[in-house]
Design a protein around this motif. Structure first.
Motif, short mmCIF file in Angstrom:
data_model
loop_
_atom_site.label_atom_id
_atom_site.label_comp_id
_atom_site.label_asym_id
_atom_site.label_seq_id
_atom_site.Cartn_x
_atom_site.Cartn_y
_atom_site.Cartn_z
N VAL A 305 45.69 44.86 50.03
CA VAL A 305 45.68 44.42 48.64
C VAL A 305 45.88 42.91 48.56
N PHE A 306 46.89 42.41 49.27
CA PHE A 306 47.19 40.98 49.20
C PHE A 306 46.10 40.15 49.89
N VAL A 307 45.49 40.68 50.94
CA VAL A 307 44.38 39.97 51.57
C VAL A 307 43.19 39.88 50.61
N SER A 308 42.99 40.94 49.81
CA SER A 308 41.89 40.93 48.84
C SER A 308 42.06 39.83 47.81
N VAL A 309 43.31 39.49 47.50
CA VAL A 309 43.57 38.44 46.50
C VAL A 309 43.11 37.08 47.01
N LEU A 310 43.06 36.90 48.33
CA LEU A 310 42.67 35.60 48.89
C LEU A 310 41.28 35.18 48.42
N GLY A 311 40.41 36.16 48.16
CA GLY A 311 39.08 35.83 47.67
C GLY A 311 39.06 35.32 46.25
N LEU A 312 40.20 35.41 45.56
CA LEU A 312 40.27 34.97 44.16
C LEU A 312 40.97 33.63 43.99
N LEU A 313 41.41 33.02 45.09
CA LEU A 313 42.24 31.81 44.96
C LEU A 313 41.52 30.67 44.26
N GLN A 314 40.20 30.64 44.35
CA GLN A 314 39.47 29.60 43.63
C GLN A 314 39.46 29.85 42.13
N LYS A 315 39.65 31.09 41.73
CA LYS A 315 39.80 31.43 40.30
C LYS A 315 41.30 31.56 40.04
N HIS A 316 41.92 30.44 39.74
CA HIS A 316 43.38 30.33 39.74
C HIS A 316 44.05 31.40 38.88
N SER A 317 43.63 31.54 37.63
CA SER A 317 44.30 32.46 36.72
C SER A 317 44.18 33.91 37.17
N LYS A 318 43.01 34.28 37.71
CA LYS A 318 42.83 35.65 38.20
C LYS A 318 43.69 35.91 39.43
N ALA A 319 43.79 34.92 40.30
CA ALA A 319 44.63 35.09 41.49
C ALA A 319 46.09 35.26 41.10
N ILE A 320 46.54 34.49 40.12
CA ILE A 320 47.92 34.60 39.63
C ILE A 320 48.17 36.00 39.10
N GLU A 321 47.27 36.49 38.25
CA GLU A 321 47.45 37.83 37.66
C GLU A 321 47.42 38.91 38.73
N ALA A 322 46.48 38.80 39.68
CA ALA A 322 46.39 39.80 40.75
C ALA A 322 47.67 39.85 41.57
#
Length: 478
Positions: A305-322
Protein backbone atom coordinates in the motif's frame (compact mmCIF):
# COMPACT_ATOMS: atom_id res chain seq x y z
CA UNK A 1 19.11 1.97 -28.77
CA UNK A 2 21.55 -0.25 -30.66
CA UNK A 3 23.21 -3.05 -28.77
CA UNK A 4 20.60 -3.35 -26.01
CA UNK A 5 19.21 -6.60 -24.75
CA UNK A 6 15.45 -6.69 -24.28
CA UNK A 7 14.01 -8.75 -21.43
CA UNK A 8 12.76 -12.15 -22.43
CA UNK A 9 9.77 -14.00 -21.12
CA UNK A 10 6.37 -12.57 -20.12
CA UNK A 11 5.79 -8.86 -19.79
CA UNK A 12 6.23 -7.22 -16.46
CA UNK A 13 3.24 -7.31 -14.11
CA UNK A 14 3.63 -3.55 -13.86
CA UNK A 15 2.23 -3.27 -17.35
CA UNK A 16 -0.24 -6.10 -16.93
CA UNK A 17 -1.91 -4.70 -13.86
CA UNK A 18 -5.15 -2.85 -14.52
CA UNK A 19 -5.74 0.48 -12.87
CA UNK A 20 -2.45 0.53 -10.99
CA UNK A 21 -0.11 3.46 -10.86
CA UNK A 22 2.70 2.91 -13.38
CA UNK A 23 5.79 1.64 -11.64
CA UNK A 24 4.26 1.67 -8.18
CA UNK A 25 3.00 -1.88 -7.92
CA UNK A 26 6.14 -3.86 -8.74
CA UNK A 27 9.02 -1.35 -8.90
CA UNK A 28 11.59 -4.17 -8.82
CA UNK A 29 10.43 -5.44 -12.23
CA UNK A 30 10.07 -1.94 -13.61
CA UNK A 31 13.62 -0.89 -12.71
CA UNK A 32 15.05 -4.13 -14.12
CA UNK A 33 13.20 -3.63 -17.40
CA UNK A 34 14.39 -0.04 -17.69
CA UNK A 35 17.95 -0.98 -16.77
CA UNK A 36 18.12 -3.83 -19.29
CA UNK A 37 16.64 -1.62 -21.98
CA UNK A 38 18.83 1.41 -21.25
CA UNK A 39 22.21 -0.14 -20.44
CA UNK A 40 24.54 0.20 -23.49
CA UNK A 41 26.16 -3.12 -24.44
CA UNK A 42 29.35 -3.24 -26.46
CA UNK A 43 32.59 -5.19 -27.00
CA UNK A 44 35.17 -5.08 -24.19
CA UNK A 45 38.64 -6.61 -23.87
CA UNK A 46 39.88 -8.27 -20.70
CA UNK A 47 43.22 -10.13 -20.42
CA UNK A 48 43.83 -10.31 -24.16
CA UNK A 49 40.32 -11.66 -24.78
CA UNK A 50 37.31 -9.89 -26.31
CA UNK A 51 33.77 -10.17 -24.93
CA UNK A 52 30.67 -9.12 -26.86
CA UNK A 53 27.55 -7.38 -25.48
CA UNK A 54 28.80 -6.62 -21.98
CA UNK A 55 29.51 -3.61 -19.76
CA UNK A 56 31.86 -2.45 -17.04
CA UNK A 57 30.70 -2.27 -13.42
CA UNK A 58 31.32 1.48 -13.32
CA UNK A 59 29.26 1.91 -16.52
CA UNK A 60 26.39 0.02 -14.89
CA UNK A 61 26.58 2.32 -11.86
CA UNK A 62 26.50 5.40 -14.13
CA UNK A 63 23.50 4.13 -16.10
CA UNK A 64 21.45 2.89 -13.15
CA UNK A 65 22.21 5.96 -11.04
CA UNK A 66 20.93 8.24 -13.81
CA UNK A 67 17.88 6.00 -14.31
CA UNK A 68 16.95 6.04 -10.61
CA UNK A 69 17.45 9.79 -10.38
CA UNK A 70 14.92 10.41 -13.15
CA UNK A 71 12.38 7.86 -11.88
CA UNK A 72 9.37 9.26 -10.02
CA UNK A 73 9.56 6.53 -7.37
CA UNK A 74 13.12 7.45 -6.33
CA UNK A 75 14.32 10.82 -7.61
CA UNK A 76 17.63 12.72 -7.51
CA UNK A 77 18.22 11.99 -3.81
CA UNK A 78 19.50 8.49 -4.66
CA UNK A 79 23.26 8.34 -4.05
CA UNK A 80 25.90 6.49 -6.04
CA UNK A 81 26.58 4.29 -3.01
CA UNK A 82 22.90 3.26 -2.87
CA UNK A 83 23.08 2.44 -6.58
CA UNK A 84 26.05 0.12 -5.94
CA UNK A 85 24.08 -1.63 -3.18
CA UNK A 86 21.20 -2.17 -5.60
CA UNK A 87 23.54 -3.65 -8.20
CA UNK A 88 24.82 -6.01 -5.49
CA UNK A 89 21.21 -7.20 -5.14
CA UNK A 90 20.97 -7.50 -8.91
CA UNK A 91 24.03 -9.75 -8.91
CA UNK A 92 22.74 -11.86 -6.02
CA UNK A 93 19.33 -12.33 -7.71
CA UNK A 94 20.87 -13.10 -11.14
CA UNK A 95 19.67 -9.92 -12.78
CA UNK A 96 23.28 -9.60 -13.95
CA UNK A 97 26.23 -12.00 -13.97
CA UNK A 98 29.94 -11.60 -14.43
CA UNK A 99 31.51 -12.20 -17.82
CA UNK A 100 32.16 -15.86 -16.91
CA UNK A 101 28.55 -16.47 -15.89
CA UNK A 102 29.09 -16.33 -12.12
CA UNK A 103 26.48 -14.80 -9.79
CA UNK A 104 24.92 -15.26 -6.35
CA UNK A 105 27.42 -13.29 -4.24
CA UNK A 106 27.18 -9.63 -3.29
CA UNK A 107 30.74 -8.78 -4.39
CA UNK A 108 29.85 -6.13 -6.96
CA UNK A 109 32.19 -3.11 -6.83
CA UNK A 110 32.27 0.24 -8.62
CA UNK A 111 35.24 -0.73 -10.82
CA UNK A 112 36.20 -2.06 -14.26
CA UNK A 113 35.03 -5.66 -13.89
CA UNK A 114 32.91 -6.89 -16.79
CA UNK A 115 29.29 -8.00 -16.46
CA UNK A 116 26.51 -9.07 -18.78
CA UNK A 117 22.80 -9.86 -18.72
CA UNK A 118 21.82 -13.55 -18.40
CA UNK A 119 19.69 -15.01 -21.20
CA UNK A 120 16.79 -15.88 -18.84
CA UNK A 121 14.34 -13.27 -17.63
CA UNK A 122 15.11 -11.98 -14.11
CA UNK A 123 11.63 -10.56 -13.59
CA UNK A 124 9.73 -11.69 -10.52
CA UNK A 125 6.43 -13.46 -11.00
CA UNK A 126 3.64 -12.29 -8.73
CA UNK A 127 0.47 -14.27 -8.04
CA UNK A 128 -2.60 -12.63 -9.49
CA UNK A 129 -5.11 -11.89 -6.78
CA UNK A 130 -8.82 -12.15 -7.57
CA UNK A 131 -10.60 -8.86 -7.93
CA UNK A 132 -13.32 -8.20 -5.39
CA UNK A 133 -15.04 -5.43 -7.34
CA UNK A 134 -15.40 -1.83 -6.37
CA UNK A 135 -17.34 -2.38 -3.13
CA UNK A 136 -14.83 -3.29 -0.44
CA UNK A 137 -17.20 -4.64 2.20
CA UNK A 138 -20.88 -5.46 1.95
CA UNK A 139 -22.67 -4.54 5.14
CA UNK A 140 -25.67 -6.44 6.49
CA UNK A 141 -29.07 -4.88 5.87
CA UNK A 142 -30.01 -3.59 9.31
CA UNK A 143 -33.65 -3.24 8.23
CA UNK A 144 -34.15 -6.98 7.92
CA UNK A 145 -34.65 -9.43 10.82
CA UNK A 146 -31.92 -11.94 11.56
CA UNK A 147 -31.88 -15.13 9.53
CA UNK A 148 -34.23 -17.80 10.72
CA UNK A 149 -36.60 -15.41 12.54
CA UNK A 150 -40.03 -14.55 11.21
CA UNK A 151 -42.94 -12.66 12.68
CA UNK A 152 -45.11 -15.78 12.71
CA UNK A 153 -42.63 -17.84 14.75
CA UNK A 154 -41.95 -15.33 17.51
CA UNK A 155 -43.04 -16.86 20.83
CA UNK A 156 -45.87 -14.91 22.49
CA UNK A 157 -46.28 -14.99 26.23
CA UNK A 158 -49.82 -15.82 27.31
CA UNK A 159 -51.51 -13.06 29.31
CA UNK A 160 -54.21 -13.59 31.90
CA UNK A 161 -57.34 -11.69 30.83
CA UNK A 162 -58.76 -9.17 33.27
CA UNK A 163 -61.20 -6.29 32.97
CA UNK A 164 -58.51 -3.73 32.16
CA UNK A 165 -56.97 -5.90 29.43
CA UNK A 166 -60.41 -6.66 28.01
CA UNK A 167 -61.18 -2.93 27.86
CA UNK A 168 -57.94 -2.19 26.00
CA UNK A 169 -58.56 -4.90 23.41
CA UNK A 170 -62.17 -3.81 23.00
CA UNK A 171 -61.06 -0.19 22.47
CA UNK A 172 -58.63 -1.28 19.76
CA UNK A 173 -61.30 -3.39 18.08
CA UNK A 174 -63.78 -0.51 17.81
CA UNK A 175 -61.07 1.86 16.64
CA UNK A 176 -60.66 4.07 19.69
CA UNK A 177 -56.94 3.17 20.14
CA UNK A 178 -54.62 2.47 17.17
CA UNK A 179 -53.39 -1.12 17.11
CA UNK A 180 -49.64 -1.60 17.65
CA UNK A 181 -47.59 -3.30 14.95
CA UNK A 182 -44.63 -5.55 15.64
CA UNK A 183 -41.68 -3.74 14.06
CA UNK A 184 -38.18 -5.15 13.69
CA UNK A 185 -35.67 -2.51 14.69
CA UNK A 186 -31.93 -3.06 14.72
CA UNK A 187 -29.91 -0.32 16.31
CA UNK A 188 -26.54 0.63 14.83
CA UNK A 189 -24.13 -1.00 17.23
CA UNK A 190 -20.51 0.00 17.83
CA UNK A 191 -19.48 -2.95 15.66
CA UNK A 192 -21.68 -1.67 12.82
CA UNK A 193 -20.11 1.78 13.09
CA UNK A 194 -16.61 0.29 13.04
CA UNK A 195 -17.52 -1.69 9.91
CA UNK A 196 -18.76 1.52 8.27
CA UNK A 197 -15.46 3.22 9.11
CA UNK A 198 -13.50 0.32 7.60
CA UNK A 199 -15.58 0.11 4.43
CA UNK A 200 -15.66 3.85 3.68
CA UNK A 201 -11.97 4.29 4.57
CA UNK A 202 -10.86 1.48 2.26
CA UNK A 203 -13.20 2.66 -0.49
CA UNK A 204 -11.69 6.13 -0.34
CA UNK A 205 -8.15 4.70 -0.34
CA UNK A 206 -8.97 2.61 -3.38
CA UNK A 207 -10.27 5.68 -5.20
CA UNK A 208 -7.26 7.85 -4.31
CA UNK A 209 -4.79 5.15 -5.43
CA UNK A 210 -6.71 4.73 -8.68
CA UNK A 211 -7.10 0.96 -8.31
CA UNK A 212 -9.96 -1.22 -9.52
CA UNK A 213 -9.50 -3.32 -6.39
CA UNK A 214 -7.42 -3.06 -3.24
CA UNK A 215 -6.67 -6.77 -3.65
CA UNK A 216 -3.78 -5.63 -5.84
CA UNK A 217 -1.96 -4.21 -2.82
CA UNK A 218 -3.76 -5.30 0.34
CA UNK A 219 -5.60 -8.16 1.99
CA UNK A 220 -8.54 -6.21 3.41
CA UNK A 221 -9.31 -9.01 5.88
CA UNK A 222 -6.16 -8.02 7.76
CA UNK A 223 -7.44 -4.48 8.34
CA UNK A 224 -8.76 -4.07 11.88
CA UNK A 225 -11.79 -1.76 12.00
CA UNK A 226 -11.23 -1.05 15.72
CA UNK A 227 -7.77 0.33 14.95
CA UNK A 228 -9.21 2.82 12.47
CA UNK A 229 -11.79 4.14 14.93
CA UNK A 230 -9.25 4.35 17.78
CA UNK A 231 -6.80 6.25 15.58
CA UNK A 232 -9.54 8.66 14.56
CA UNK A 233 -10.94 9.47 18.02
CA UNK A 234 -8.40 8.52 20.72
CA UNK A 235 -6.06 11.48 20.28
CA UNK A 236 -4.68 14.19 22.54
CA UNK A 237 -4.50 17.95 21.90
CA UNK A 238 -1.38 17.51 19.77
CA UNK A 239 -3.12 14.89 17.60
CA UNK A 240 -1.02 12.02 19.02
CA UNK A 241 -2.82 8.70 19.53
CA UNK A 242 -3.60 7.80 23.15
CA UNK A 243 -3.32 4.10 23.90
CA UNK A 244 -5.79 2.14 26.01
CA UNK A 245 -3.16 -0.50 26.76
CA UNK A 246 -0.41 1.39 28.61
CA UNK A 247 1.95 -1.59 28.37
CA UNK A 248 2.37 -0.79 24.66
CA UNK A 249 3.69 2.73 25.34
CA UNK A 250 7.30 3.61 24.56
CA UNK A 251 9.59 3.20 27.57
CA UNK A 252 10.07 6.41 29.53
CA UNK A 253 13.83 6.46 28.93
CA UNK A 254 13.34 6.33 25.15
CA UNK A 255 10.76 9.12 25.30
CA UNK A 256 13.18 11.19 27.37
CA UNK A 257 15.98 10.59 24.86
CA UNK A 258 13.74 11.55 21.92
CA UNK A 259 12.55 14.71 23.66
CA UNK A 260 16.12 15.61 24.46
CA UNK A 261 17.24 15.64 20.83
CA UNK A 262 13.97 17.06 19.50
CA UNK A 263 14.15 20.02 21.91
CA UNK A 264 17.94 20.45 22.02
CA UNK A 265 19.60 22.23 23.83
CA UNK A 266 16.74 22.12 26.36
CA UNK A 267 16.90 18.66 27.96
CA UNK A 268 14.56 19.10 30.89
CA UNK A 269 13.86 15.36 31.28
CA UNK A 270 17.51 14.44 31.74
CA UNK A 271 19.00 15.01 35.18
CA UNK A 272 22.58 14.00 34.42
CA UNK A 273 25.01 16.59 33.02
CA UNK A 274 25.93 16.43 29.34
CA UNK A 275 29.45 15.85 27.98
CA UNK A 276 31.22 16.11 24.65
CA UNK A 277 29.57 13.67 22.26
CA UNK A 278 26.57 13.24 24.59
CA UNK A 279 24.06 13.97 21.82
CA UNK A 280 25.59 11.26 19.60
CA UNK A 281 25.29 8.67 22.34
CA UNK A 282 21.65 9.62 22.89
CA UNK A 283 20.99 9.35 19.17
CA UNK A 284 22.64 5.92 19.01
CA UNK A 285 20.45 4.75 21.89
CA UNK A 286 17.32 5.74 19.96
CA UNK A 287 18.56 4.12 16.73
CA UNK A 288 19.37 0.88 18.55
CA UNK A 289 15.94 0.74 20.18
CA UNK A 290 13.98 1.18 16.96
CA UNK A 291 16.42 -1.02 15.05
CA UNK A 292 15.69 -4.09 17.17
CA UNK A 293 11.97 -4.15 16.29
CA UNK A 294 10.84 -7.37 14.62
CA UNK A 295 8.47 -5.56 12.27
CA UNK A 296 8.56 -2.05 10.75
CA UNK A 297 6.14 0.58 12.01
CA UNK A 298 4.19 0.53 8.73
CA UNK A 299 3.96 -3.30 9.11
CA UNK A 300 4.66 -5.96 6.51
CA UNK A 301 0.96 -6.28 5.65
CA UNK A 302 0.77 -2.68 4.42
CA UNK A 303 4.10 -2.59 2.53
CA UNK A 304 2.51 -2.70 -0.94
CA UNK A 305 0.00 0.00 0.00
CA UNK A 306 2.69 2.47 1.00
CA UNK A 307 4.84 1.60 -2.02
CA UNK A 308 1.81 2.33 -4.23
CA UNK A 309 1.66 5.85 -2.80
CA UNK A 310 5.15 6.55 -4.18
CA UNK A 311 3.63 6.84 -7.64
CA UNK A 312 1.52 9.75 -6.42
CA UNK A 313 4.28 11.90 -4.93
CA UNK A 314 4.24 14.23 -7.91
CA UNK A 315 0.55 14.86 -7.18
CA UNK A 316 1.19 16.35 -3.76
CA UNK A 317 -2.37 16.60 -2.42
CA UNK A 318 -3.29 13.06 -3.52
CA UNK A 319 -0.15 11.63 -1.97
CA UNK A 320 -0.93 13.41 1.31
CA UNK A 321 -4.49 12.04 1.37
CA UNK A 322 -3.37 8.52 0.45
CA UNK A 323 -0.81 8.50 3.27
CA UNK A 324 -3.30 9.99 5.73
CA UNK A 325 -5.73 7.16 5.04
CA UNK A 326 -3.05 4.45 4.93
CA UNK A 327 -1.66 5.53 8.32
CA UNK A 328 -5.18 5.26 9.81
CA UNK A 329 -5.03 1.50 9.17
CA UNK A 330 -2.04 0.99 11.45
CA UNK A 331 -2.28 -0.51 14.93
CA UNK A 332 -2.61 2.44 17.37
CA UNK A 333 0.73 1.70 19.05
CA UNK A 334 2.47 1.73 15.64
CA UNK A 335 0.78 4.97 14.65
CA UNK A 336 1.81 6.64 17.91
CA UNK A 337 5.43 5.54 17.60
CA UNK A 338 5.49 6.73 13.99
CA UNK A 339 4.08 10.11 15.01
CA UNK A 340 6.67 10.59 17.74
CA UNK A 341 9.59 9.28 15.69
CA UNK A 342 8.95 11.27 12.50
CA UNK A 343 8.29 14.44 14.49
CA UNK A 344 11.63 13.97 16.26
CA UNK A 345 13.41 13.34 12.94
CA UNK A 346 11.96 16.48 11.38
CA UNK A 347 12.88 18.65 14.38
CA UNK A 348 16.42 17.30 14.53
CA UNK A 349 16.89 17.96 10.80
CA UNK A 350 15.87 21.61 11.24
CA UNK A 351 17.65 22.24 14.56
CA UNK A 352 20.71 24.37 13.82
CA UNK A 353 21.71 24.41 17.51
CA UNK A 354 22.20 20.64 17.60
CA UNK A 355 25.84 19.60 17.00
CA UNK A 356 26.43 17.33 13.96
CA UNK A 357 25.51 13.73 14.72
CA UNK A 358 27.91 12.44 12.06
CA UNK A 359 31.21 13.61 10.65
CA UNK A 360 30.51 12.58 7.07
CA UNK A 361 26.73 12.59 6.59
CA UNK A 362 24.31 15.53 6.64
CA UNK A 363 21.83 15.40 9.52
CA UNK A 364 18.78 15.03 7.29
CA UNK A 365 20.39 12.22 5.29
CA UNK A 366 21.43 10.56 8.54
CA UNK A 367 17.83 10.60 9.79
CA UNK A 368 16.62 8.88 6.63
CA UNK A 369 19.40 6.29 6.65
CA UNK A 370 19.04 5.53 10.37
CA UNK A 371 15.27 5.06 10.53
CA UNK A 372 14.06 4.12 7.03
CA UNK A 373 14.25 0.38 7.60
CA UNK A 374 12.40 0.48 10.92
CA UNK A 375 9.62 2.49 9.23
CA UNK A 376 9.20 0.59 5.95
CA UNK A 377 10.58 -2.65 4.55
CA UNK A 378 9.20 -5.82 2.98
CA UNK A 379 9.15 -9.18 4.69
CA UNK A 380 11.55 -10.88 2.27
CA UNK A 381 13.85 -7.81 2.05
CA UNK A 382 14.70 -8.68 -1.55
CA UNK A 383 13.20 -5.72 -3.37
CA UNK A 384 14.19 -2.06 -3.50
CA UNK A 385 13.40 -1.62 0.18
CA UNK A 386 16.17 0.82 1.03
CA UNK A 387 15.51 3.17 -1.88
CA UNK A 388 11.73 3.00 -1.61
CA UNK A 389 11.79 3.57 2.15
CA UNK A 390 14.20 6.50 1.81
CA UNK A 391 11.89 8.21 -0.68
CA UNK A 392 8.79 7.68 1.46
CA UNK A 393 10.46 8.66 4.74
CA UNK A 394 11.79 11.89 3.21
CA UNK A 395 8.25 12.78 2.15
CA UNK A 396 6.95 11.87 5.62
CA UNK A 397 9.47 14.17 7.29
CA UNK A 398 8.52 17.10 5.07
CA UNK A 399 4.75 16.67 5.55
CA UNK A 400 4.36 14.79 8.83
CA UNK A 401 1.90 17.23 10.42
CA UNK A 402 -0.63 16.73 7.61
CA UNK A 403 0.02 13.05 6.97
CA UNK A 404 -0.22 11.96 10.62
CA UNK A 405 -3.41 13.87 11.33
CA UNK A 406 -6.93 12.47 10.92
CA UNK A 407 -8.32 13.33 7.45
CA UNK A 408 -11.15 15.72 8.32
CA UNK A 409 -13.07 15.27 5.06
CA UNK A 410 -13.19 11.49 5.45
CA UNK A 411 -14.18 11.74 9.12
CA UNK A 412 -17.00 14.18 8.36
CA UNK A 413 -18.39 12.07 5.51
CA UNK A 414 -18.41 8.91 7.65
CA UNK A 415 -20.06 10.68 10.60
CA UNK A 416 -22.73 12.14 8.30
CA UNK A 417 -23.34 8.69 6.84
CA UNK A 418 -23.77 7.16 10.30
CA UNK A 419 -26.22 9.89 11.33
CA UNK A 420 -28.15 9.32 8.11
CA UNK A 421 -28.41 5.57 8.76
CA UNK A 422 -29.57 6.18 12.33
CA UNK A 423 -32.24 8.56 11.09
CA UNK A 424 -33.42 6.07 8.47
CA UNK A 425 -33.69 3.35 11.11
CA UNK A 426 -35.74 5.68 13.33
CA UNK A 427 -37.98 6.63 10.42
CA UNK A 428 -38.76 3.01 9.57
CA UNK A 429 -39.34 2.03 13.19
CA UNK A 430 -41.50 5.00 14.19
CA UNK A 431 -42.88 6.59 10.99
CA UNK A 432 -45.58 8.65 12.73
CA UNK A 433 -43.18 10.07 15.32
CA UNK A 434 -40.63 10.74 12.59
CA UNK A 435 -43.14 12.79 10.61
CA UNK A 436 -43.66 15.03 13.61
CA UNK A 437 -39.99 15.35 14.55
CA UNK A 438 -38.58 15.58 11.02
CA UNK A 439 -41.40 16.91 8.81
CA UNK A 440 -41.07 17.11 5.05
CA UNK A 441 -42.41 20.13 3.12
CA UNK A 442 -45.54 18.09 2.30
CA UNK A 443 -46.19 17.01 5.89
CA UNK A 444 -45.44 20.52 7.16
CA UNK A 445 -48.26 21.83 4.98
CA UNK A 446 -50.65 19.38 6.66
CA UNK A 447 -49.40 19.92 10.21
CA UNK A 448 -48.95 23.67 9.96
CA UNK A 449 -51.44 25.00 7.36
CA UNK A 450 -50.90 28.61 6.44
CA UNK A 451 -53.71 30.92 7.47
CA UNK A 452 -55.18 32.75 4.51
CA UNK A 453 -54.71 36.45 4.88
CA UNK A 454 -58.08 38.24 4.69
CA UNK A 455 -58.27 41.80 3.55
CA UNK A 456 -60.21 44.15 5.83
CA UNK A 457 -63.79 44.81 4.62
CA UNK A 458 -64.22 47.94 2.57
CA UNK A 459 -66.89 50.33 3.88
CA UNK A 460 -69.78 50.81 1.55
CA UNK A 461 -69.96 54.52 2.10
CA UNK A 462 -66.35 54.87 0.99
CA UNK A 463 -67.30 53.47 -2.41
CA UNK A 464 -70.30 55.78 -2.86
CA UNK A 465 -68.66 59.13 -2.29
CA UNK A 466 -65.20 60.38 -2.79
CA UNK A 467 -63.40 61.87 0.16
CA UNK A 468 -64.90 65.25 1.07
CA UNK A 469 -63.24 67.92 3.18
CA UNK A 470 -64.92 68.78 6.46
CA UNK A 471 -67.27 71.80 6.29
CA UNK A 472 -68.89 73.52 9.15
CA UNK A 473 -72.64 73.70 9.07
CA UNK A 474 -74.99 76.02 10.82
CA UNK A 475 -75.77 73.36 13.42
CA UNK A 476 -72.27 73.70 14.77
CA UNK A 477 -72.37 77.44 15.08
CA UNK A 478 -72.70 78.79 18.55
Amino acid sequence: MAGTLRPEGPASPVRQGHGSVPGSRYPWNEIIELFRAGMPLRKHRCRFKSYERCFKASEAVDCLHELLGSNQNFGPEVTRNQTVKLLKKFLKNHVIEDIKGRWGKEDFQDDGHLYRFPPSSPLKSYPKKPSCGKEVIKFPDWNEPKAGISQEHIPVKSVAMNSEMWYKRHSIAIGEVPACKLVFRRELTQTNIEEIWKSMTLSRLQKVLGLESLDEVLDTKLVNSKHIVQNAYNVNKQGIVTLEDKSKELPHWILSAMKCLANWPSCSDLKQPTYSGFERDVFKTIVDYFGQMKEPLLTFNFFDVFVSVLGLLQKHSKAIEALQISCLLLPPENRKRLQLLVRMMARISLNKDLPPLSESVRTRTLMVQAFSRCILCSKDEMDLDELLAAKLVSFLMDNYQEILSVPSALKSSIEEHVVHLQRVQFQKSYPEVYKVRFPTPETEAVLFPEKTKQKPPILLWALKKPFQPFHRTRSFRM
